[in-house]
Scaffold this active site. Structure first.
Site, mmCIF file in Angstrom:
data_model
loop_
_atom_site.group_PDB
_atom_site.id
_atom_site.type_symbol
_atom_site.label_atom_id
_atom_site.label_comp_id
_atom_site.label_asym_id
_atom_site.label_seq_id
_atom_site.Cartn_x
_atom_site.Cartn_y
_atom_site.Cartn_z
ATOM 1 N N GLN A 102 0.796 -1.206 -0.110
ATOM 2 C CA GLN A 102 0.081 -0.077 0.035
ATOM 3 C C GLN A 102 0.875 1.304 -0.011
ATOM 4 O OE1 GLN A 102 -3.543 -0.662 2.956
ATOM 5 N NE2 GLN A 102 -1.811 -1.840 3.667
ATOM 6 N N VAL A 104 3.754 4.196 -1.006
ATOM 7 C CA VAL A 104 3.942 4.869 -2.299
ATOM 8 C C VAL A 104 5.135 5.279 -2.232
ATOM 9 C CG1 VAL A 104 1.409 5.486 -2.750
ATOM 10 C CG2 VAL A 104 2.767 7.027 -1.422
ATOM 11 N N HIS A 120 -1.691 1.022 -4.239
ATOM 12 C CA HIS A 120 -1.984 2.632 -4.100
ATOM 13 C C HIS A 120 -1.287 3.398 -4.919
ATOM 14 C CE1 HIS A 120 -4.050 1.538 -0.046
ATOM 15 N NE2 HIS A 120 -4.755 0.955 -1.285
ATOM 16 N N SER A 190 -2.645 -1.140 9.502
ATOM 17 C CA SER A 190 -3.851 -0.841 10.316
ATOM 18 C C SER A 190 -4.827 -1.916 9.797
ATOM 19 C CB SER A 190 -3.997 0.439 10.769
ATOM 20 O OG SER A 190 -4.546 1.025 9.355
HETATM 21 N N1 APR Z 1 6.803 -2.307 12.577
HETATM 22 C C1 APR Z 1 5.507 -2.942 12.185
HETATM 23 N N2 APR Z 1 4.401 -2.200 12.299
HETATM 24 C C2 APR Z 1 4.371 -0.999 12.634
HETATM 25 C C3 APR Z 1 5.422 -0.404 12.935
HETATM 26 C C4 APR Z 1 6.716 -0.967 13.006
HETATM 27 N N3 APR Z 1 7.904 -0.321 13.156
HETATM 28 N N4 APR Z 1 5.162 1.031 13.294
HETATM 29 C C5 APR Z 1 3.872 1.038 13.117
HETATM 30 N N5 APR Z 1 3.315 -0.103 13.014
HETATM 31 C C6 APR Z 1 1.926 -0.357 12.610
HETATM 32 C C7 APR Z 1 0.797 0.459 13.162
HETATM 33 O O1 APR Z 1 0.491 -0.453 14.712
HETATM 34 C C8 APR Z 1 -0.306 0.220 12.552
HETATM 35 O O2 APR Z 1 -0.948 -0.821 12.355
HETATM 36 O O3 APR Z 1 1.647 0.102 11.145
HETATM 37 C C9 APR Z 1 0.361 0.466 11.006
HETATM 38 C C10 APR Z 1 0.169 1.759 10.131
HETATM 39 O O4 APR Z 1 -1.061 1.901 9.836
HETATM 40 P P1 APR Z 1 -1.533 2.981 8.888
HETATM 41 O O5 APR Z 1 -0.982 4.133 9.265
HETATM 42 O O6 APR Z 1 -3.110 3.062 8.827
HETATM 43 O O7 APR Z 1 -0.921 2.714 7.419
HETATM 44 P P2 APR Z 1 -1.602 1.794 6.396
HETATM 45 O O8 APR Z 1 -2.464 0.393 6.983
HETATM 46 O O9 APR Z 1 -0.608 1.471 5.337
HETATM 47 O O10 APR Z 1 -2.657 2.642 5.849
HETATM 48 C C11 APR Z 1 -3.236 2.137 4.649
HETATM 49 O O11 APR Z 1 -4.592 4.301 4.220
HETATM 50 O O12 APR Z 1 -3.966 6.421 4.241
HETATM 51 C C12 APR Z 1 -4.133 5.296 3.408
HETATM 52 O O13 APR Z 1 -3.411 5.054 1.401
HETATM 53 C C13 APR Z 1 -3.091 5.500 2.853
HETATM 54 O O14 APR Z 1 -2.023 3.314 2.043
HETATM 55 C C14 APR Z 1 -2.476 4.008 3.101
HETATM 56 C C15 APR Z 1 -3.676 3.152 3.568
#
Ligand code: APR
Length: 244
Positions: A102, A104, A120, A190
């Site tokens: 996901q 970019v 994405h 997440s």
């Molecule tokens: N190692 C593993 N996991 C981690 C770490 C780490 N060092 N740091 C944070 N996390 C986890 C958090 O607990 C959370 O579950 O990474 C996740 C990040 O979640 P989001 O910020 O929601 O990112 P993502 O899931 O990629 O979001 C999905 O949402 O905003 C849109 O298009 C955007 O691609 C993105 C999509």
């Protein structure tokens, strides 16, 4: 349900014929790129959900571009971390690894992964909102915000915003990979943004073992076969280390 640990996952990875992985912003967190949700998920009091939309771009393209320009600057300075590198090494060793990301930011490419589906889009691609022309621009800071196409139209980041469709062919390949995988790794996401978040459940219902790697619980934790708690940069290299 019995929950498996690190040693068992290492064995699964060794013997699996097909592995797919879904990565999210968490894998790049240790490279210094802020995630979208949780601490650090705000930029100048704006939530990513309020900026990454066609409506936000129509309302205030300069503001949306300032956010992307800031992220591009951070990414340009960042380096792939041990988590990205472990996945690149797994691809080399295993052959049958498909990475669905996901993200970019392009850090998987820079770590050496080749078999990548960017569902994405790509922050380094600019697309004209009028004529649709796409171009790559790797400059960390763009000289003019918002950038314009040679046709005079406003350019937008080549990423998928909330409310937009995913690139059809790439998404179909991602779904196929989830269905075909024996092991489906879910790393640093997440798992709340659909349709990407549905891939883990699709893999599970198609018979894959689902392995989650995250510092926190997510909706995937409820049905994962193994839920490895910790940072991607710490856990992924340990999973690939044959000496352990
Ligand atoms: N190692 C593993 N996991 C981690 C770490 C780490 N060092 N740091 C944070 N996390 C986890 C958090 O607990 C959370 O579950 O990474 C996740 C990040 O979640 P989001 O910020 O929601 O990112 P993502 O899931 O990629 O979001 C999905 O949402 O905003 C849109 O298009 C955007 O691609 C993105 C999509």
């Amino acid at each position: 349900m019995l929950l498996w640990g690190m040693d068992q996952v290492r064995e699964w990875l060794k013997s699996a014929r097909s592995i797919a992985a879904l990565t999210g912003a968490g894998i790049s967190a240790e490279s210094g790129i802020p995630t979208f949700r949780g601490p650090g998920g705000f930029w100048r009091n704006h939530r990513s959900e309020d900026l990454a939309t066609p409506q936000a771009f129509a309302r205030d393209p300069s503001l949306v571009w300032e956010w992307y320009d800031w992220r591009r600057g951070l990414i340009a300075k960042a380096r792939p971390n041990a988590g990205h590198c472990a996945l690149a090494a797994l691809e080399l060793k295993h052959g049958q690894l498909l990475l669905v990301t996901q993200n970019v930011d392009g850090l998987h490419d820079r770590a050496g992964s080749r078999n990548i589906l960017k569902i994405h889009g790509d922050i380094w691609t600019l697309r004209c909102s009028v004529c649709g022309r796409e171009r790559e621009d790797l400059r960390a800071s763009l000289p003019q915000l918002p950038p314009r196409c040679t046709c005079g139209g406003l350019e937008r980041p080549g990423v998928v915003w909330f409310g937009e469709s995913l690139p059809q062919r790439i998404w179909a390949q991602a779904e196929q990979a989830a269905r075909d995988s024996e092991i489906f790794l879910v790393i640093g996401t997440s798992a709340v943004v659909y349709p990407a978040a549905g891939l883990a459940a699709l893999a599970k219902s198609s018979g894959a073992r689902v392995v989650e790697i995250n510092v926190d619980d997510t909706p995937v934790s409820a049905f994962a076969d193994a839920s490895l708690k910790g940072s991607a940069a710490e856990i992924l290299p340990r999973l690939m280390d044959d000496r352990l």
